[in-house]
Scaffold this active site. Structure first.
Site, PDB file in Angstrom:
ATOM      1  N   ARG A  70       0.831  -1.190   0.000  1.00  0.00           N
ATOM      2  CA  ARG A  70       0.000   0.000   0.000  1.00  0.00           C
ATOM      3  C   ARG A  70       0.873   1.249   0.000  1.00  0.00           C
ATOM      4  O   ARG A  70       1.972   1.257   0.519  1.00  0.00           O
ATOM      5  CB  ARG A  70      -0.897  -0.048   1.240  1.00  0.00           C
ATOM      6  CG  ARG A  70      -1.948   1.032   1.314  1.00  0.00           C
ATOM      7  CD  ARG A  70      -2.965   0.707   2.391  1.00  0.00           C
ATOM      8  NE  ARG A  70      -3.687   1.896   2.775  1.00  0.00           N
ATOM      9  CZ  ARG A  70      -3.387   2.649   3.819  1.00  0.00           C
ATOM     10  NH1 ARG A  70      -2.361   2.329   4.576  1.00  0.00           N
ATOM     11  NH2 ARG A  70      -4.084   3.715   4.108  1.00  0.00           N
ATOM     12  N   LYS A  98       4.443  -8.637  10.639  1.00  0.00           N
ATOM     13  CA  LYS A  98       3.602  -8.687   9.448  1.00  0.00           C
ATOM     14  C   LYS A  98       3.807 -10.004   8.706  1.00  0.00           C
ATOM     15  O   LYS A  98       4.919 -10.374   8.356  1.00  0.00           O
ATOM     16  CB  LYS A  98       3.924  -7.498   8.532  1.00  0.00           C
ATOM     17  CG  LYS A  98       3.007  -7.401   7.314  1.00  0.00           C
ATOM     18  CD  LYS A  98       3.200  -6.081   6.597  1.00  0.00           C
ATOM     19  CE  LYS A  98       2.359  -5.984   5.344  1.00  0.00           C
ATOM     20  NZ  LYS A  98       2.473  -4.667   4.690  1.00  0.00           N
ATOM     21  N   ARG A 104      -0.476   2.957  13.332  1.00  0.00           N
ATOM     22  CA  ARG A 104       0.565   2.190  14.000  1.00  0.00           C
ATOM     23  C   ARG A 104       0.171   1.995  15.458  1.00  0.00           C
ATOM     24  O   ARG A 104      -0.443   2.892  16.051  1.00  0.00           O
ATOM     25  CB  ARG A 104       1.910   2.936  13.979  1.00  0.00           C
ATOM     26  CG  ARG A 104       2.488   3.151  12.603  1.00  0.00           C
ATOM     27  CD  ARG A 104       3.233   1.922  12.109  1.00  0.00           C
ATOM     28  NE  ARG A 104       3.872   2.179  10.829  1.00  0.00           N
ATOM     29  CZ  ARG A 104       3.280   2.077   9.644  1.00  0.00           C
ATOM     30  NH1 ARG A 104       2.012   1.722   9.578  1.00  0.00           N
ATOM     31  NH2 ARG A 104       3.938   2.306   8.514  1.00  0.00           N
TER      32      ARG A 104
END
Length: 326
Positions: free
Chosen positions: A121, A189, A323
């Protein structure tokens, strides 16, 4: 000779001399040697034994189109128009966008062992070593228009999380399009989702859904990534890439027709149940601005609901990043 052909030969567990490899592949020993050096540069370690030859230190499971198709449900085999398996592409999303420009693309799936210009992204790069992840894109044409696609990337996240959980991988979802592994220390992630839409706000539009999933991630690669990363094989080393690919294709092909009629509301509760930052302090990053807030869940349009300065606000994804508060 391609890298895939060489890996296929070296993955059988036996040692092969440079001469044998050259005979199999129809090239000179010098050409084989150059490709072997290339493998080492790609973080694919080799075992070399004098008098025996070479083999892969850790076998790599190559993508296998017939094996993936064999694992699909009957409904998926009817809905999927074509499956492309490539060794190397600039981008699987770009490949399917080009297919749409050629009046194809709908119901087509593209997988690649590697890509040179993969994006996450907001234009960020997506690092995936050769043959260790799943780089998968699926094209779909919606008759109802781009305005009806609110929350689609979140619904895709739910479908992906569901598949991973069925394989025994515990995950959480980070708004708007990341799949994380939680644990001691910072979240890591595991996968990212990138949707690219072209067409009309109210008329037919075309969507390419891109997924990047870490299946195996060598330590040398993790060290070069600018955020903590996880891989499927960290938790479940027995999961095969081909089975995982088939299950994800099944899940997406079941999701898309339903999404067109029901919208994101049908996936809202499932997304909120996996929300990585529910009730937590977060930082909202928009360009150079960074603001603190407390995250709630997502609404029926996929917007993130937060509390900021005593007021309840909703965030649309756009150019906003979230975040965990550090």
């Amino acid at each position: 000779m391609t890298i895939g052909e060489l890996i296929r030969l070296l993955s059988d567990g036996d040692f092969h001399s440079g001469e044998q490899l050259g005979e199999h592949l129809g090239v000179s020993r010098t050409a084989v040697w150059k490709q072997l050096k290339k493998l080492e540069a790609m973080d694919i370690p080799l075992e070399a034994v004098k008098g025996l030859g070479y083999r892969l230190a850790n076998p790599i499971e190559l993508l296998d189109g017939p094996a993936i198709i064999a694992e699909l449900s009957r409904d998926s085999r009817q809905q999927m128009a074509r499956l492309f398996i490539e060794e190397s592409l600039p981008s699987t999303n770009r490949y399917l966008r080009d297919r749409f420009e050629q009046e194809a693309g709908h119901g087509e799936v593209c997988l690649s062992e590697s890509q040179s210009a993969g994006r996450g992204r907001r234009g960020r790069g997506w690092t995936s070593p050769w043959g260790r992840g799943l780089l998968l894109s699926l094209g779909w044409r919606f008759e109802s228009g781009a305005a009806s696609l609110e929350g689609l990337s979140l619904a895709v996240g739910v479908a992906l999380a569901d598949v991973l959980e069925r394989h025994g991988v515990e995950v959480a979802l980070k708004w708007p399009n990341d799949v994380l592994v939680l644990g001691k220390g910072p979240s890591r992630k595991l996968a990212g989702i990138l949707l690219e839409v072209s067409g009309d706000l109210s008329g037919p539009c075309e969507v390419v859904i891109g997924l990047g999933i870490n299946v195996t991630l060598p330590e040398t690669v993790r060290e070069g990534i600018d955020q903590p990363a996880a891989a499927v094989h960290d938790q479940q080393p027995g999961v095969t890439r081909n089975r995982l690919a088939a299950d994800i294709i099944d899940a997406l092909l079941a999701l898309l027709p339903r999404f067109e009629t029901q919208g994101f509301a049908a996936w809202q509760d499932a997304w909120n149940a996996r929300h990585a930052h529910a009730g937590q302090a977060i930082d909202i990053i928009q360009g150079p601005r960074r603001q603190s807030a407390v995250a709630e869940g997502v609404d029926t349009a996929g917007n993130l609901v937060v509390w900021q300065d005593g007021e309840r606000q909703t965030l649309a994804s756009g150019e906003i990043s979230v975040r965990g508060h550090s």
